[in-house]
Design a protein around this motif. Structure first.
Motif, PDB file in Angstrom:
ATOM      1  N   MET A 178       0.817  -1.220   0.000  1.00  0.00           N
ATOM      2  CA  MET A 178       0.000   0.000   0.000  1.00  0.00           C
ATOM      3  C   MET A 178       0.853   1.274   0.000  1.00  0.00           C
ATOM      4  N   ARG A 212       0.863   4.153  -2.971  1.00  0.00           N
ATOM      5  CA  ARG A 212       0.604   5.587  -2.768  1.00  0.00           C
ATOM      6  C   ARG A 212       1.754   6.430  -3.311  1.00  0.00           C
ATOM      7  N   THR A 255       5.374  -2.427   6.789  1.00  0.00           N
ATOM      8  CA  THR A 255       4.665  -2.096   5.552  1.00  0.00           C
ATOM      9  C   THR A 255       4.317  -3.333   4.721  1.00  0.00           C
TER      10      THR A 255
END
Lengths: 199, 199
Positions: free
Chosen positions: A58, A62, B49
């Motif tokens: 993610m 972005r 992440t």
């Protein structure tokens, strides 16, 4: 005199391939090196190498939007994230592989039209409508070109090109080769140009 | 007058951080922007992440060696892949985080010594010997610096910096911030410089 060429492996679904597509021919001209546009299937390359879409993470997805905006501004090309992304481009890439077999010089103009539809106009590059338009942009018969999507030679060519790229070390797109020298990403076109200018 | 600064997040175990470390201060000088060296733990960022080491993919690992050689030649810096790579740099980064708390201006010279040991001399940057030498290179007391590896404030600082970087969008190293603008990789220092020169 050099008989070298730049082999430019790309997938219409890859935004960084779109960026490279806009500048690779100028690089070829500056360095006196022909550019051969080679359609391949990035999904197949990912599968074969165990690699994955950057956008799976993610935070990376972005950042890629910001990063693409910066490159687009630098290159002076329009960019809009496609609302369909990530998109299975198999059909589109088969058509291009078929075109490569029959009219290799038409791959470039047709691919540029498809890239624009995908990355500047938020359209579906796998649709009959966009494929027909891109065929016309390449000076090709729209219906005959569309038929390549189901033609065995086109399917075989796409698979063979993807397998070949993997065998030569590719794991992503765009990938450029000059012989056995590999360069990955539009952000390595500088390295490619330095390499070519060294002779 | 600008009060902006470049925050340079790095991990000694990251080869691309090593590259950036060699050119980031010159960039800061060209643009009149102070550079703040911020140790963080890349392993922690990956974990937070869901990202992973590029070198996990074999084809990518092979390419990275070639790519690093090209960058090293371009920057004019020595490079040799460390035989310990990938290496858990937790101890090293804790020491640097402790130094950052007590003597922030010493992070840079100490980090440069550690980067050299890791990426030019095939030595172990987590070893007492290399850490002591790097402390001396930074003008710090070797034993007091070594003791930071087990100091709670150093541990807390490293974790806080890594968490902060992730919260601001980081997923890899090196990562540079100018306020809320993020740039990932030594290959985006050009974008960073363009951004700073736009004012």
């Amino acid at each position: 005199m050099s008989t070298r060429e730049i082999e430019f492996f790309f997938d219409i679904g890859s935004s960084y391939s779109y960026l490279a597509a806009h500048v690779i021919d100028a690089l070829g001209q500056r360095t006196g090196t022909p550019v051969r546009w080679r359609p391949f299937l990035l999904g197949g390359v990912f599968k074969a190498t165990g690699n994955d879409m950057p956008a799976r993470i993610m935070a990376k997805a972005r950042y890629m939007i910001v990063d693409m905006d910066r490159w687009a501004e630098q290159y002076g090309v329009p960019f809009e994230i496609n609302s369909r992304f990530p998109l299975v481009t198999l059909r589109t890439m088969r058509v291009l592989a078929g075109v490569e077999l029959e009219h290799p010089e038409k791959v470039r103009p047709m691919a540029l039209a498809l890239f624009r539809a995908m990355w500047a106009e938020d359209r579906d590059p796998t649709s009959d409508e966009v494929l027909r338009e891109a065929a016309r942009a390449g000076g090709l018969d729209p219906e005959a070109t569309l038929a390549l999507a189901d033609a065995q030679p086109a399917k075989d060519r796409l698979r063979a090109s993807s397998d070949e790229a993997v065998a030569r070390g590719a794991f992503g797109a765009p990938t450029m080769f000059v012989g056995d020298q590999m360069f990955w990403g539009n952000d390595r076109l500088d390295h490619l140009e330095r390499f070519l200018k060294k002779g």
